[in-house]
Design a protein around this motif. Structure first.
Motif, PDB file in Angstrom:
ATOM      1  N   SER A 109     -19.642  -5.059  -3.910  1.00 22.62           N
ATOM      2  CA  SER A 109     -19.342  -5.898  -5.069  1.00 22.62           C
ATOM      3  C   SER A 109     -17.983  -5.578  -5.684  1.00 22.62           C
ATOM      4  O   SER A 109     -17.308  -6.473  -6.200  1.00 22.62           O
ATOM      5  N   SER A 110     -17.556  -4.289  -5.644  1.00 17.65           N
ATOM      6  CA  SER A 110     -16.288  -3.975  -6.313  1.00 17.65           C
ATOM      7  C   SER A 110     -15.528  -2.802  -5.710  1.00 17.65           C
ATOM      8  O   SER A 110     -14.422  -2.512  -6.173  1.00 17.65           O
ATOM      9  N   GLY A 111     -16.074  -2.129  -4.714  1.00 21.24           N
ATOM     10  CA  GLY A 111     -15.406  -0.946  -4.192  1.00 21.24           C
ATOM     11  C   GLY A 111     -15.125  -0.982  -2.708  1.00 21.24           C
ATOM     12  O   GLY A 111     -14.937   0.064  -2.087  1.00 21.24           O
ATOM     13  N   LEU A 112     -15.084  -2.177  -2.122  1.00 19.01           N
ATOM     14  CA  LEU A 112     -14.857  -2.311  -0.680  1.00 19.01           C
ATOM     15  C   LEU A 112     -13.461  -2.845  -0.416  1.00 19.01           C
ATOM     16  O   LEU A 112     -13.032  -3.823  -1.034  1.00 19.01           O
ATOM     17  N   GLU A 113     -12.732  -2.183   0.500  1.00 20.83           N
ATOM     18  CA  GLU A 113     -11.418  -2.654   0.911  1.00 20.83           C
ATOM     19  C   GLU A 113     -11.356  -2.711   2.431  1.00 20.83           C
ATOM     20  O   GLU A 113     -11.821  -1.788   3.104  1.00 20.83           O
ATOM     21  N   ILE A 114     -10.788  -3.784   2.950  1.00 20.64           N
ATOM     22  CA  ILE A 114     -10.648  -3.974   4.396  1.00 20.64           C
ATOM     23  C   ILE A 114      -9.187  -3.755   4.773  1.00 20.64           C
ATOM     24  O   ILE A 114      -8.284  -4.384   4.202  1.00 20.64           O
ATOM     25  N   GLU A 115      -8.953  -2.850   5.710  1.00 27.39           N
ATOM     26  CA  GLU A 115      -7.606  -2.570   6.201  1.00 27.39           C
ATOM     27  C   GLU A 115      -7.443  -3.149   7.607  1.00 27.39           C
ATOM     28  O   GLU A 115      -8.405  -3.222   8.376  1.00 27.39           O
ATOM     29  N   SER A 116      -6.227  -3.540   7.938  1.00 31.06           N
ATOM     30  CA  SER A 116      -5.982  -4.222   9.212  1.00 31.06           C
ATOM     31  C   SER A 116      -6.080  -3.309  10.423  1.00 31.06           C
ATOM     32  O   SER A 116      -6.367  -3.757  11.526  1.00 31.06           O
TER      33      SER A 116
END
Length: 331
Positions: A41-48
């Motif tokens: 909901s608020s703490g997920l980041e996707i890196e390439s």
């Protein structure tokens, strides 16, 4: 446990009568994943992509001087900038099916395709593995967990390549005072007193934890405090813009807020612990294309079977440990 078996006489009535069965697969083994849901909901980041997740950090101040006229001003260079590095960790869960199993499940009246069921089973296993790892300490090739970044004793150990023993600014907040969650001191709940103390340490200005993760037992003790005699709480509801408020002793659903932060019970949390998390500074990072991705199936040369994998590339990262905290030894 062995598969359930049935014994019937296949007479005309039985042979022409189909079993009553709904097209669903009901989970009876996995826990829920409230912590993963919170990060999503608020703490997920996707890196390439990449070998490591990098977080750039500022830890030192420059010099400000009051002056007048021809005063000499300091010009010494100040470093105060560094970076933390978190290696990408990988989870793989197999989806295995034999040729004969696949053929046996091709009938049109099959209520649940075997391949779909096995894929769902492996997906849940991957989520279960990651949720448990979040509450664990890193070992072997596993990802970092709360016990690493939000350590019980943050005065030692290295996180992200930075030694906490010599870099006090990289330490999370912690409170190890032994406390009976049900005890009362000076008309105040001992549990709430500890929560408030750690909350203040983790907060500054508008920055404060959004989530408080703990065990079902501690969560129950906290809800009991809010439901106790003489306790009342006022909170705004969806009609707040019209000035309408509601009162009560407990929150809605399975989350009872504490100063606006959701208090979430998770069975993976270690006994007697409570984590206060600010997801602006603590992230669950995943690689694009490897975030619960299903790989193509492959077959061995000497087997009539195929296998694919559910794969996740991830790690828990932080760029400000001071905004995270843990309360331990809650009984």
């Amino acid at each position: 446990m062995a598969a359930t078996s049935t014994t019937e006489t296949w007479d005309a009535a039985w042979t022409l009568t189909m079993r009553a069965k709904r097209k669903r697969l009901t989970d009876n083994i996995f826990d829920s994943y409230p912590t993963l849901a919170a990060f999503k909901s608020s703490g997920l980041e996707i890196e390439s992509g990449g070998k490591e997740f990098q977080e750039d950090l500022m830890y030192g101040k420059n010099t400000g001087s009051w002056f007048d006229g021809y005063d000499t001003l300091p010009t010494d260079a100040v470093d105060g900038i560094t970076a933390a590095f978190f290696p990408v960790r990988y989870i793989a869960v197999p989806i295995t099916i034999s040729f004969t199993e696949e053929q046996e499940n091709k009938k049109s009246d099959a209520a649940q395709r075997l391949l779909a069921a096995k894929t769902e089973q492996s997906m849940l296993t991957a989520r279960d593995t990651m949720n448990a790892a979040i509450y664990s300490a890193q070992s072997g090739k596993s990802m970092l967990g709360f016990q690493d970044i939000i350590a019980d004793t943050p005065t030692s150990g290295t996180v992200g390549g930075i030694n906490r023993a010599t870099n006090t600014w990289w330490r999370n907040k912690s409170d190890a005072t032994s406390t009976d969650a049900d005890s009362i001191s000076s008309s105040l709940s001992a549990l709430v007193v500890r929560m408030t103390s750690l909350w203040d340490e983790c907060s500054e200005g508008n920055e404060s934890p959004q989530f408080i993760f703990t065990t079902p037992t501690v969560s129950q003790a906290y809800r009991s405090v809010l439901s106790s005699t003489g306790y009342a709480r006022t909170e705004l509801n969806s009609s707040a813009s019209q000035g309408v408020a509601k009162t009560g002793g407990v929150g809605e659903g399975n989350s009872t807020p504490f100063y606006g932060a959701k208090v979430i019970a998770d069975r993976d949390c270690a006994s007697g612990k409570m984590y206060m998390v600010n997801t602006r500074f603590l992230k669950l990072k995943m690689l694009s294309g490897v975030n619960f991705t299903k790989t193509p199936f492959k077959e061995n040369a000497n087997q009539m079977a195929k296998v694919g994998f559910i794969v996740v590339g991830c790690n828990l990262t932080s760029n400000n440990c001071r905004r995270q905290g843990v309360v331990t030894t809650i009984t």
